[in-house]
Design an enzyme around this catalytic site. Structure first.
Site, PDB file in Angstrom:
ATOM      1  N   THR B 146       0.982  -1.252  -0.073  1.00  0.00           N
ATOM      2  CA  THR B 146       0.029  -0.024   0.064  1.00  0.00           C
ATOM      3  C   THR B 146       0.946   1.143  -0.026  1.00  0.00           C
ATOM      4  O   THR B 146       1.618   1.188   0.541  1.00  0.00           O
ATOM      5  CB  THR B 146      -0.894   0.048   1.403  1.00  0.00           C
ATOM      6  OG1 THR B 146      -1.611   1.425   1.333  1.00  0.00           O
ATOM      7  CG2 THR B 146      -0.188  -0.226   2.534  1.00  0.00           C
ATOM      8  N   SER B 188      -1.421   3.381  10.813  1.00  0.00           N
ATOM      9  CA  SER B 188      -2.112   2.318  11.221  1.00  0.00           C
ATOM     10  C   SER B 188      -1.238   1.180  11.418  1.00  0.00           C
ATOM     11  O   SER B 188      -0.296   1.016  10.882  1.00  0.00           O
ATOM     12  CB  SER B 188      -3.503   2.375  10.617  1.00  0.00           C
ATOM     13  OG  SER B 188      -3.287   1.333   9.623  1.00  0.00           O
ATOM     14  N   TYR B 190      -2.448  -1.823  10.188  1.00  0.00           N
ATOM     15  CA  TYR B 190      -2.713  -2.373   9.203  1.00  0.00           C
ATOM     16  C   TYR B 190      -1.380  -1.966   8.159  1.00  0.00           C
ATOM     17  O   TYR B 190      -0.783  -2.577   7.923  1.00  0.00           O
ATOM     18  CB  TYR B 190      -3.765  -1.979   8.307  1.00  0.00           C
ATOM     19  CG  TYR B 190      -3.869  -2.250   6.915  1.00  0.00           C
ATOM     20  CD1 TYR B 190      -3.802  -3.430   6.379  1.00  0.00           C
ATOM     21  CD2 TYR B 190      -3.875  -0.936   6.302  1.00  0.00           C
ATOM     22  CE1 TYR B 190      -3.653  -3.548   4.930  1.00  0.00           C
ATOM     23  CE2 TYR B 190      -3.668  -1.137   5.151  1.00  0.00           C
ATOM     24  CZ  TYR B 190      -3.660  -2.251   4.195  1.00  0.00           C
ATOM     25  OH  TYR B 190      -3.394  -2.452   2.909  1.00  0.00           O
ATOM     26  N   HIS B 191      -1.087  -0.498   8.082  1.00  0.00           N
ATOM     27  CA  HIS B 191      -0.340  -0.168   7.130  1.00  0.00           C
ATOM     28  C   HIS B 191       1.284  -0.502   7.703  1.00  0.00           C
ATOM     29  O   HIS B 191       2.065  -0.660   7.048  1.00  0.00           O
ATOM     30  CB  HIS B 191      -0.212   1.618   7.267  1.00  0.00           C
ATOM     31  CG  HIS B 191      -1.571   2.046   6.544  1.00  0.00           C
ATOM     32  ND1 HIS B 191      -2.727   2.392   7.274  1.00  0.00           N
ATOM     33  CD2 HIS B 191      -1.592   2.101   5.302  1.00  0.00           C
ATOM     34  CE1 HIS B 191      -3.434   2.857   6.186  1.00  0.00           C
ATOM     35  NE2 HIS B 191      -2.823   2.714   5.151  1.00  0.00           N
ATOM     36  N   LYS B 194       2.258  -3.897   6.458  1.00  0.00           N
ATOM     37  CA  LYS B 194       2.627  -3.728   5.107  1.00  0.00           C
ATOM     38  C   LYS B 194       4.137  -3.313   5.059  1.00  0.00           C
ATOM     39  O   LYS B 194       4.870  -3.282   3.944  1.00  0.00           O
ATOM     40  CB  LYS B 194       1.803  -2.815   4.344  1.00  0.00           C
ATOM     41  CG  LYS B 194       0.387  -3.327   4.150  1.00  0.00           C
ATOM     42  CD  LYS B 194       0.325  -4.562   3.138  1.00  0.00           C
ATOM     43  CE  LYS B 194      -1.384  -5.040   2.884  1.00  0.00           C
ATOM     44  NZ  LYS B 194      -1.337  -5.969   1.770  1.00  0.00           N
TER      45      LYS B 194
END
Lengths: 397, 397
Positions: B146, B188, B190-191, B194
């Site tokens: 991302t 976050s 989530y980020h 990644k």
């Protein structure tokens, strides 16, 4: 009196740190799942020194010092609820986090050990951070990282304490600057996990204001500290096997048993070193110098000196009269590298570290000579090849 | 015929990608544990579009296209042995890896979701890499990353495709240079995962020669592709809830149901966007352009354009006549930022992307109008505050 939780407090660095902080007046609780002892059993190896059970260790410390150290058997990677409950009960001022699988060769042994090292180290560290946020616990987290996250490129970059200023020029010729985490290039799955840890710390310091000191440690040598010497039941572990034994320990045991010192490849690999006595001093210094909330992560190089492995072998040979032999290197690493590391922070805080050149003789006599009869020679060679090309090179050698 | 494994092939990007690759002649097998459907149940939400079971989807595709798509229900994070066996049986030429928890708000919902996102995403990606090494599988791994890993600092740095050249000057005035991964600053959990993935890829490409393309995708908008439109049973999911619905989808559903568009804060946040049709085209282009062994990780920005959220709201308002309202922002992010992103690689490979300004009207009519009756208005607001200070701000608003 400040309260400290030592995660991984039964291990090689954790145990002497727990005692040192207890001796300095901290109220210490050890959290450990005793996984290192379990791995010894799995691999059929044992500490050269006869370490006692955690219960016997703590009882001996009580007897010797009159001080209580608590113990809680929790797997911080797999038992987040128990970890959270423990943190909530104790509400420590300081958390020292050693609770990670810490051997690079073990992490490269095979698929199972690669997965275990990542799952264990990543989940453990992250569970801890999540619990601190959930409990709104404003403790100072001190984590043991490693110099090895940066790799050994030999491209002329010296290693600062964590951060590198960079500048870019945009299409209009305007210059912009930013301070970034010094880029990592880990050489093993173990080192990779410590590099991942840096990103966890960066995020949780920024998003939630967690106060974090990340100590990037060199290879630790030596066995005993002022506290572990106080009673033989307090003795620290000494690993000399191919998975957990660091290079110096394997040299010392080879010398003590009349075998040549096995240098991987040319021995031109330069590494950073620190004595275990200075490890515990540095952790105590870090505990006394907590960052403020919102400061971002404080990164300190916990390093006394750098040395080529061939020079280290030469030092041991000089002290012991051992021969030196060169063997195929199972590690995927540069044959030779320079290494320039800043240790300005701990120097400024008063650290005057022990050095291999002057303090190696005592170590040799103290441990590897005394427990010579316990040596298992078959355990010494490092056999975990780090990738397929190294496996083929070793098979052909 | 090339064999492709699509990990996470039942999801929003994975399903249309599996169909697109099947239509292009690849022999496709989907691996998915259907976790996204399970989370819908946990949260009491549902796709706006009536998606079919994976079995019904695959049967419909067989009927419509005459082509077989395989399916294997494996949790790649928790079932490494099954994953390894699947890879060994199929020996795919290409692996497309979407199998990660992909919602930033969900990852910030609470302690449980933070832990799940890290444990699931990290173990899954690492298990895959370990299995590829263990099986000596020379597949081309294409991972969906991302743009969000870089954060939105607004400090004037534009975002290149993965790498940044840096220079340092040593104490003797000699300059040394190195190309590094462009530094990440995820906003976050989530980020963050990644961003961790990047370090896994860097290591396994270097240590084991794994061939990897990491696609740093913008926010995906749109729902249908040429293949999912072929039969209503093939329809793709459309999330509009506060956890999984991206900003545009929530605006579209608000407009379709006669509610004002809720902009977080000023709407000065600039983000990168791409249509789902271009997502599947880009993955196919990546599959046709594999890096060589030893090349290191190829990083490509999978982005069509950048837009301020206030401008996006303006576009939707213009098309639909909806009002715009501003609400307190639950995310810890900069109120305003610039964002300059290179998409040179896919442009050079012939991508002529769909743009919001010209293609938004079709999307609005196609989906959010057609399924208006299925909307659950209570699901739209984003309620996961990303840290304590945001929680207090929302409570005070």
């Amino acid at each position: 009196m400040k309260t400290v939780l030592v995660l991984g407090g039964d291990g090689f660095c954790g145990w002497p740190t727990a005692l040192h902080l207890s001796a300095k007046g901290y109220d210490v609780t050890i959290v450990d799942n005793l996984s290192r002892r379990e791995i010894d059993k799995q691999l059929g190896i044992d500490s050269l020194t006869p370490i006692q059970s955690i219960e016997a260790r703590i009882a001996a410390w009580r007897e010797v010092s009159g001080r209580e150290v608590g113990f809680s058997n929790i797997d911080i990677a797999k038992q987040p609820a128990e970890l959270t409950a423990c943190l909530d009960t104790i509400r420590p001022d300081v958390i020292v986090h050693f609770a990670e699988q810490r051997a690079a060769p073990y992490s490269m042994r095979g698929a199972k050990e690669k997965r275990y090292t990542v799952d264990n180290n990543v989940s453990g560290t992250h569970n801890l951070l999540v619990a601190m946020v959930e409990l709104q616990l404003d403790a100072h987290l001190i984590h043991l990282g490693t110099m090895g996250v940066y790799g050994y490129s030999g491209d002329g970059f010296s290693i600062p304490e964590g951060y590198l200023p960079v500048e870019v020029q945009d299409d209009n010729g305007v210059r912009h600057s930013r301070e970034i985490l010094f880029p990592t290039s880990p050489g093993s799955v173990y080192h990779l996990t410590k590099s991942l840890d840096q990103l966890f710390f960066q995020f949780y310091a920024k998003n939630d204001g967690i106060r974090i000191t990340d100590l990037h440690q060199g290879i630790v040598w030596g066995t005993q500290t002022d506290e572990t010497r106080m009673d033989e039941r307090l003795i620290n572990r000494f690993d000399y096997d191919g998975e957990y034994g660091t290079v110096l320990n394997r040299f010392l045991v080879q010398a003590a048993t009349g075998h040549p010192l096995t240098v991987h490849g040319t021995g031109g690999q330069t590494r950073a070193f620190i004595n275990i006595q200075d490890t515990v001093r540095c952790v105590a210094l870090a505990a006394e110098n907590a960052p403020e909330r919102g400061d971002g992560v404080t990164i300190i190089n916990q390093v006394a000196e750098t040395l080529r492995l061939s020079d280290l072998a030469g030092l041991v040979a000089q002290v012991t009269g051992a021969e030196i032999t060169h063997v195929a290197n199972p590690r995927a690493e540069a044959a030779e590298n320079e290494l320039v590391v800043s240790n300005a922070t701990f120097r400024a805080l008063g650290l005057d570290p022990m050095l291999l050149e002057t303090d190696l003789i005592g170590e040799t006599i103290e441990i590897s000579g005394r427990y010579r009869a316990r040596v298992d020679l078959a355990a010494i060679p490092a056999t975990s090849a780090w990738n397929d090309s190294r496996r083929r090179e070793i098979a052909a050698a």
